[in-house]
Write a protein that holds these residues in place. Structure first.
Motif, PDB file in Angstrom:
ATOM      1  N   HIS A  88       0.843  -1.190   0.000  1.00 55.00           N
ATOM      2  CA  HIS A  88       0.000   0.000   0.000  1.00 55.00           C
ATOM      3  C   HIS A  88       0.882   1.246   0.000  1.00 55.00           C
ATOM      4  O   HIS A  88       2.026   1.222   0.437  1.00 55.00           O
ATOM      5  N   GLY A  89       0.319   2.324  -0.508  1.00 56.84           N
ATOM      6  CA  GLY A  89       1.051   3.578  -0.551  1.00 56.84           C
ATOM      7  C   GLY A  89       0.360   4.591  -1.431  1.00 56.84           C
ATOM      8  O   GLY A  89      -0.823   4.453  -1.770  1.00 56.84           O
ATOM      9  N   VAL A  90       1.116   5.620  -1.785  1.00 59.38           N
ATOM     10  CA  VAL A  90       0.627   6.653  -2.696  1.00 59.38           C
ATOM     11  C   VAL A  90       1.618   6.783  -3.855  1.00 59.38           C
ATOM     12  O   VAL A  90       2.796   6.490  -3.713  1.00 59.38           O
ATOM     13  N   LEU A  91       1.109   7.218  -4.979  1.00 61.08           N
ATOM     14  CA  LEU A  91       1.926   7.373  -6.173  1.00 61.08           C
ATOM     15  C   LEU A  91       1.510   8.654  -6.884  1.00 61.08           C
ATOM     16  O   LEU A  91       0.336   8.840  -7.192  1.00 61.08           O
ATOM     17  N   VAL A  92       2.463   9.546  -7.100  1.00 62.18           N
ATOM     18  CA  VAL A  92       2.238  10.702  -7.965  1.00 62.18           C
ATOM     19  C   VAL A  92       2.903  10.335  -9.278  1.00 62.18           C
ATOM     20  O   VAL A  92       4.126  10.185  -9.350  1.00 62.18           O
ATOM     21  N   TYR A  93       2.106  10.126 -10.306  1.00 60.15           N
ATOM     22  CA  TYR A  93       2.596   9.571 -11.568  1.00 60.15           C
ATOM     23  C   TYR A  93       2.471  10.577 -12.706  1.00 60.15           C
ATOM     24  O   TYR A  93       1.446  11.234 -12.848  1.00 60.15           O
ATOM     25  N   HIS A  94       3.537  10.665 -13.492  1.00 59.83           N
ATOM     26  CA  HIS A  94       3.537  11.489 -14.700  1.00 59.83           C
ATOM     27  C   HIS A  94       4.220  10.706 -15.808  1.00 59.83           C
ATOM     28  O   HIS A  94       5.333  10.215 -15.606  1.00 59.83           O
TER      29      HIS A  94
END
Length: 196
Positions: A88-94
């Protein structure tokens, strides 16, 4: 006003220099940050699986963005099991977007630091002479603005957090401080509790 402006600029410059020392010389800004093992495999999978830039939380609830509160509540027990058993976690994706504009980000960081110092200078200038309910609320609101911009804008500037996420989170914090200020100002006057 000139003294507040000068204090804000010098304070902002001091903050900017300190952040350079903290990040570049002391490594404080990179504490706890690692690189993904097998990055090539992970990036290849991300290119194929994630269609657009965004801020993602995983694992997801699986309901999509238009789920109702009732649907979310009903899905929570299953989601909690999924969370316990999954990464689990967060992802800032570009997706690939060309070179990083370091000079632009550095300029925005300096402007942000000056704004933070100006707000702090303004707070110091009025703290001792705050009279009246509205002024006390205003002090708490400015403190809330400082809190809201201190991390959120930097995450947008350096890590490309989505602007709508940053705006939403800042709004949440600022409105929270407005509401808290309304309560706090009713109980505290000139640094001492209001007597009933």
């Amino acid at each position: 006003m000139k003294r507040i402006l000068l204090a804000g600029i010098l304070g902002g410059l001091t903050l900017f220099v300190w952040l350079y020392v903290a990040h570049e010389l002391l490594g404080l800004g990179e504490m706890g940050v690692g690189e993904i093992p097998n990055e090539g495999v992970v990036l290849s999978a991300m290119r194929g699986a994630i269609p657009e830039a965004g801020f993602y939380i995983f694992p997801g609830v699986g309901l999509g963005p238009k789920a109702t509160g009732e649907q979310r509540r009903a899905a929570m027990p299953e989601y909690m099991k999924k969370y316990e058993q999954s990464p689990h976690g967060v992802l800032v994706y570009h997706p690939a977007s060309g070179p990083f504009q370091f000079g632009t980000a550095l300029g925005r960081e300096f402007a942000l630091n000056v704004l933070q110092a100006l707000l702090a200078a303004w707070l110091i200038s009025i703290a001792a002479s705050v009279r009246g309910y509205s002024a006390r609320v205003g002090v708490v609101v400015v403190a809330g603005v400082l809190v809201a911009i201190s991390t959120n804008v930097e995450y947008w500037n350096w890590y490309a957090f989505p602007g709508n996420y940053v705006a939403g989170y800042m709004t949440t914090q600022i409105v929270g401080f407005v509401l808290a200020g309304l309560v706090i100002a009713a109980f505290v006057k000139n640094g001492t509790p209001v007597r009933s």
